[in-house]
Design a protein around this motif. Structure first.
Motif, PDB file in Angstrom:
ATOM      1  N   GLU A  30      54.897  29.903  31.668  1.00  0.00           N
ATOM      2  CA  GLU A  30      53.484  29.527  31.763  1.00  0.00           C
ATOM      3  C   GLU A  30      52.674  30.636  32.433  1.00  0.00           C
ATOM      4  OE1 GLU A  30      50.292  26.783  31.138  1.00  0.00           O
ATOM      5  OE2 GLU A  30      52.334  26.938  30.336  1.00  0.00           O
ATOM      6  N   LEU A  53      59.964  25.305  28.286  1.00  0.00           N
ATOM      7  CA  LEU A  53      58.505  25.237  28.381  1.00  0.00           C
ATOM      8  C   LEU A  53      58.091  23.897  28.975  1.00  0.00           C
ATOM      9  CD1 LEU A  53      57.768  26.496  24.755  1.00  0.00           C
ATOM     10  CD2 LEU A  53      57.725  27.890  26.834  1.00  0.00           C
ATOM     11  N   LEU A  62      53.553  22.520  37.303  1.00  0.00           N
ATOM     12  CA  LEU A  62      52.419  22.914  36.463  1.00  0.00           C
ATOM     13  C   LEU A  62      51.223  23.327  37.319  1.00  0.00           C
ATOM     14  CD1 LEU A  62      51.299  23.168  33.585  1.00  0.00           C
ATOM     15  CD2 LEU A  62      50.654  20.749  33.704  1.00  0.00           C
ATOM     16  N   THR A 118      50.856  26.978  38.817  1.00  0.00           N
ATOM     17  CA  THR A 118      50.553  28.081  37.900  1.00  0.00           C
ATOM     18  C   THR A 118      49.054  28.317  37.765  1.00  0.00           C
ATOM     19  OG1 THR A 118      50.493  26.685  35.894  1.00  0.00           O
ATOM     20  CG2 THR A 118      52.642  27.551  36.573  1.00  0.00           C
ATOM     21  N   LYS A 144      52.129  33.432  30.019  1.00  0.00           N
ATOM     22  CA  LYS A 144      51.104  33.069  29.029  1.00  0.00           C
ATOM     23  C   LYS A 144      49.701  33.098  29.626  1.00  0.00           C
ATOM     24  CE  LYS A 144      50.632  28.732  27.750  1.00  0.00           C
ATOM     25  NZ  LYS A 144      50.903  27.401  27.140  1.00  0.00           N
ATOM     26  N   LYS A 145      49.550  32.546  30.830  1.00  0.00           N
ATOM     27  CA  LYS A 145      48.222  32.432  31.433  1.00  0.00           C
ATOM     28  C   LYS A 145      47.673  33.769  31.919  1.00  0.00           C
ATOM     29  CE  LYS A 145      47.922  27.654  33.002  1.00  0.00           C
ATOM     30  NZ  LYS A 145      47.868  26.741  34.154  1.00  0.00           N
TER      31      LYS A 145
END
Length: 451
Positions: free
Chosen positions: A159, A108, A126, A129, A162-163
Motif C-alpha cells: 500500500e 494486499l 490501513l 499508511t 502504491k500511495k
C-alpha cells in the motif's frame, strides 16, 4: 489454455501431491518441494528439478500422476517433461528468481479476508499508511501463527509503494533475517562496524519486522535493534512489528524494549470466528478456480466449525478435501458431509454428533465450573444466574428452540423469564467486548464435532 502463472499452477500440483499417501514424504520434501514449472507451451509442461537423480525418480514415478492433475485443472491433456537445472538456460533460472522475489505482491488489503477476529488489526494497518509515523508508531500486531499477521505486514508494504509512488524507502524483513546479520559484525569486535550497521538503516523511511519473538534472549542483538528502533521512532519514521504474543507476554527482552513496543498501538488477531472462517473458505475455493456450488453448505459449515484455529488449518483442510475429491468423486459431483468424514478419517479423530441442549449446558457449566444440576436449579446466586442466562441464550441461538421449550429445559421456568435472560445476554454482548469474546468461544466449543 493455462494462464501464464506457472507458480500458481505448480502450487496447486504440490498441494495435491502433498496429500497423496502413495508418495513418500522424503521424495516430496527433497525432489518435489523445490521443483518448479519452467514453461507450459502447446500442452507441454516443463518441470525443473534439482538433480539428475530427482529427474529419474520423478519421471519414472510421477509423470502420469502430474499429467492427470494438470488435466483436472485445465480440462485438457498436457504432457509432462522433467528437466535438470543444467538442462535449461541460465536466463530461465534468473526469471524464476525474479518471480520468487515478487510473490509478496499477492498480499494486499483488498484480498485480506476481514471479520470480527481481525478487524481492529486490519483497520490499524490501513490507517498508518495514510500518515506514516504520525499516529500509532510503532504499530504492534500480535496473534498466533497462521492468522494473517504476515499478510497485513506485506499489505502495508504494498500500500505504501502504491500511495507514495516509491518515494518512501521500505525495509521489510523477518527478525530471523535481522538476527543473522548481527553475529558476523559482532565477531569482528569493531565498534565502528556496529555503528555503520546501525546507520545503514537511516536510509529507510519505514521498517517492517515480522515475528519479533525470535529475537528473544539475544541480548546483544536486542541492544542493536533497540537503538535502530529508537532512531526510527524519534525521527517519526513508521515501524510495524508482528509477534505471536502481546508485548506484555513477551519474554527474553529487556524491559525498555517491551516498554517501547507498547508505546504506540498494540492490536491482536484472534482465531477466525465462524463467519470469517466461512468467507475464507469461499475465497480460497474461488482462488483455486473451483466452483463453490459443488460444496454443500453443510460441508463448508463443518470445515469452518472444526478447522478454524487459524487460516492455514482452514486452507489445509480444504486442500485435503479437494485432493480427496479428485481421487474419488466424479467431476461436478457435489462434495457432501459424508465425503468430508471419509476424507479425514485417517488424519483426525472426528466423530460427528448432533448438537443438543444437553451439550450446550455442559459446555457452559464446564466453563463456569458449575454442575448442570445447579445450572438448571432455582438458585439465584449471581454467578450461577449469569451462567444460566448464557446457556439459555446459546440454546436459542444455536438450536432456535422456542422460549417455552427452553424454559422446560431449566426446571419449567416461564417463557417470559427465558426471554428476559436472552435479552440481558444480548445487551451485554453489545456493551462488553470481553463478554462478547466469551460467548463466541462458548459457541465454538459447542459446535466442535457437532452438526
Amino acid at each position: 489454455m493455462f494462464e501464464n502463472n506457472y507458480q500458481e499452477i505448480w502450487n496447486k500440483i504440490k498441494q495435491f501431491l502433498q496429500y497423496d499417501e502413495t508418495i513418500d514424504p522424503v521424495i516430496f520434501n527433497n525432489y518435489i518441494k523445490n521443483a518448479y514449472i519452467s514453461n507450459i507451451n502447446k500442452n507441454h509442461c516443463l518441470i525443473v528439478v534439482n538433480s539428475i537423480f530427482a529427474k529419474e525418480i520423478l519421471t519414472k514415478n510421477l509423470t502420469n500422476k502430474i499429467e492427470n492433475i494438470l488435466e483436472k485443472i485445465n480440462k485438457e491433456q498436457t504432457k509432462v517433461t522433467f528437466l535438470e537445472l543444467s538442462d535449461i538456460e541460465k536466463e530461465k533460472l534468473q526469471i524464476k528468481k525474479s518471480e520468487k522475489l515478487t510473490t509478496n505482491n499477492n498480499f494486499l488489503f483488498e484480498n485480506f479476508v476481514k471479520g470480527e477476529s481481525n478487524n481492529e488489526a486490519f483497520q490499524a494497518a490501513l490507517a498508518i499508511t495514510i500518515e506514516l509515523g504520525k499516529n500509532w508508531n510503532p504499530l504492534f500486531i500480535y496473534g498466533n501463527s497462521g492468522l494473517g499477521k504476515t499478510h497485513l505486514l506485506h499489505a502495508i508494504e504494498n500500500e505504501i509503494i502504491k500511495k507514495y509512488q516509491n518515494k518512501k524507502k521500505i525495509l521489510c524483513l523477518s527478525s530471523e533475517e535481522f538476527g543473522r546479520m548481527i553475529p558476523e559484525i559482532l565477531q569482528q569486535n569493531n565498534s565502528n562496524d556496529i555503528e555503520k550497521f546501525k546507520n545503514s538503516f537511516n536510509q529507510y523511511d519505514v521498517l517492517l519486522v515480522d515475528d519479533i519473538q525470535f529475537l528473544a534472549n539475544r541480548n546483544k542483538t536486542n541492544e542493536i535493534f533497540f537503538h535502530i528502533f529508537n532512531a526510527f521512532v524519534n525521527k517519526h519514521k513508521q515501524i510495524v512489528i508482528t509477534s505471536d504474543k502481546n508485548p506484555n507476554e513477551l519474554y527474553g527482552f529487556e524491559e525498555r524494549n517491551i516498554s517501547r513496543f507498547q508505546s504506540g498501538l498494540s492490536v491482536g488477531i484472534d482465531s477466525p470466528d465462524f463467519e470469517t472462517a466461512l468467507t475464507i473458505l469461499k475465497t480460497k475455493i474461488k482462488s483455486l478456480n473451483y466452483d463453490p456450488s459443488i460444496f454443500t453448505e453443510e460441508t463448508l459449515h463443518f470445515i469452518a466449525h472444526n478447522f478454524n484455529n487459524d487460516v492455514r488449518q482452514l486452507e489445509g483442510a480444504l486442500n485435503r478435501l479437494i485432493f480427496y475429491s479428485i481421487l474419488y468423486i466424479k467431476p461436478n459431483q457435489l462434495i457432501t458431509i459424508n465425503d468430508v468424514m471419509k476424507a479425514f478419517k485417517n488424519n483426525i479423530n472426528i466423530t460427528k454428533e448432533k448438537l443438543t441442549s444437553k451439550k450446550i449446558k455442559k459446555v457452559v457449566g464446564d466453563y463456569y465450573n458449575i454442575p448442570i444440576k445447579i445450572l438448571i436449579s432455582t438458585t439465584r446466586v449471581k454467578s450461577i444466574t449469569t451462567a444460566r442466562h448464557v446457556a439459555m441464550y446459546l440454546i436459542k441461538e444455536l438450536l432456535n428452540e422456542s422460549f417455552v421449550n427452553i424454559g422446560n429445559e431449566f426446571g419449567g421456568k416461564d417463557h417470559t423469564t427465558v426471554i428476559s435472560a436472552f435479552n440481558k445476554v444480548k445487551k451485554n454482548i453489545e456493551k462488553s467486548y470481553d463478554f462478547k469474546k466469551i460467548i463466541e468461544g462458548l459457541k465454538k466449543e459447542c459446535m466442535k464435532n457437532s452438526n
